[in-house]
Design a protein around this motif. Structure first.
Motif, PDB file in Angstrom:
ATOM      1  N   TRP A 168      -0.039  -0.615  -0.541  1.00 20.56           N
ATOM      2  CA  TRP A 168       0.496   0.439  -0.661  1.00 20.56           C
ATOM      3  C   TRP A 168      -0.404   0.993   0.799  1.00 20.56           C
ATOM      4  O   TRP A 168      -1.397   0.645   1.231  1.00 20.56           O
ATOM      5  CB  TRP A 168      -0.247   1.480  -1.815  1.00 20.56           C
TER       6      TRP A 168
ATOM      7  N   THR B  62      -1.662   4.834  -5.329  1.00 19.34           N
ATOM      8  CA  THR B  62      -0.786   4.020  -5.700  1.00 19.34           C
ATOM      9  C   THR B  62       0.622   4.783  -5.420  1.00 19.34           C
ATOM     10  O   THR B  62       0.367   5.977  -5.139  1.00 19.34           O
ATOM     11  CB  THR B  62      -0.633   3.503  -7.046  1.00 19.34           C
TER      12      THR B  62
ATOM     13  N   ALA C 104       2.065   6.132  -7.657  1.00 21.67           N
ATOM     14  CA  ALA C 104       1.860   7.288  -8.684  1.00 21.67           C
ATOM     15  C   ALA C 104       1.128   8.778  -7.882  1.00 21.67           C
ATOM     16  O   ALA C 104       1.327   9.796  -8.421  1.00 21.67           O
ATOM     17  CB  ALA C 104       0.562   7.104  -9.588  1.00 21.67           C
ATOM     18  N   HIS C 105       0.781   8.706  -6.734  1.00 27.07           N
ATOM     19  CA  HIS C 105       0.435   9.311  -5.774  1.00 27.07           C
ATOM     20  C   HIS C 105       1.499  10.057  -4.609  1.00 27.07           C
ATOM     21  O   HIS C 105       1.178  11.142  -4.084  1.00 27.07           O
ATOM     22  CB  HIS C 105      -0.686   9.308  -4.776  1.00 27.07           C
ATOM     23  N   ASN C 106       2.514   9.337  -5.077  1.00 26.76           N
ATOM     24  CA  ASN C 106       3.683   9.816  -3.970  1.00 26.76           C
ATOM     25  C   ASN C 106       4.275  11.156  -4.429  1.00 26.76           C
ATOM     26  O   ASN C 106       4.309  11.450  -5.454  1.00 26.76           O
ATOM     27  CB  ASN C 106       4.825   8.812  -4.024  1.00 26.76           C
TER      28      ASN C 106
END
Length: 184
Positions: free
Chosen positions: A77, A129, A131-133
């Motif tokens: 990532w 990851t 998930a943080h985008n």
DNA sequence: AGGATGATTGCCT
DNA sequence: GGCAATCATCCTC
């Protein structure tokens, strides 16, 4: 506690990048001061945004002060901070300072200088990851704390690109032992 | 539908 | 220094 507002990010990425050196990044309390970043903008052939918005890079065209996270080589990532539309700053390295034991757990008990000395390593150490985008940087799990002191900043060509190789948009804390590669 | 590629890392020689 | 790993994305047919 977070004094870097969207206004800070709504500027040309190279300006933001320079001002990010020394800023402490925490993700769920894990992190430290940034020592190496790179700027990318839409006029830049090395940038993911160069050919316009796609599903992957859509966060780069979203609000400033949010995260853009992507996967590279199917493995790692990479974390970016979105600036003006189509531009962002790649977070390449930081000095491990806060909750180092957690980083070592995630990275496999390496020495401190190997924990966050590269964009993929840093994401692994901080647990970043996809998930943080798109998440805003002025809310948990992110924290950004202003630099405690000024730093001597070196600039140079960016790492690992094949286009735009002459653009000196890599910024690093001069002399830091925590860089992904030494500055020339 | 198929193929080339990548803002990297770590292991091997 | 060289190169394999590994796969979502994007471009081309």
């Amino acid at each position: 506690m977070n004094s870097l507002t969207p206004t800070f990010f709504h500027r040309p990425a190279a300006d933001v990048a320079r001002d990010l050196i020394g800023v402490t990044l925490l993700v769920d309390g894990v992190g430290g001061p940034l020592v190496e970043v790179e700027a990318y903008d839409q006029a830049d052939p090395a940038s993911h945004s160069f050919n316009g918005a796609t599903p992957r890079n859509s966060a780069m065209f979203g609000p400033a002060g949010h995260a853009y996270v992507y996967k590279i080589y199917g493995i790692h990532w990479c974390l970016n901070f979105v600036c003006q539309p189509g531009s962002a700053v790649l977070i390449r390295a930081l000095e491990p300072l806060h909750w180092v034991s957690r980083m070592q757990e995630r990275r496999g008990g390496l020495s401190e200088r190997q924990l966050c000395s590269g964009p993929g390593k840093l994401c692994q150490a901080l647990g970043v990851t996809i998930a943080h985008n798109g998440l805003p940087l002025d809310a948990l799990p992110f924290e950004l704390l202003p630099a405690a002191e000024s730093h001597d900043i070196a600039t140079g060509p960016r790492i690992g690109i094949t286009k735009g190789v002459e653009t000196p948009w890599r910024f690093a804390r001069r002399g830091s032992p925590f860089l992904s590669k030494p500055m020339r």
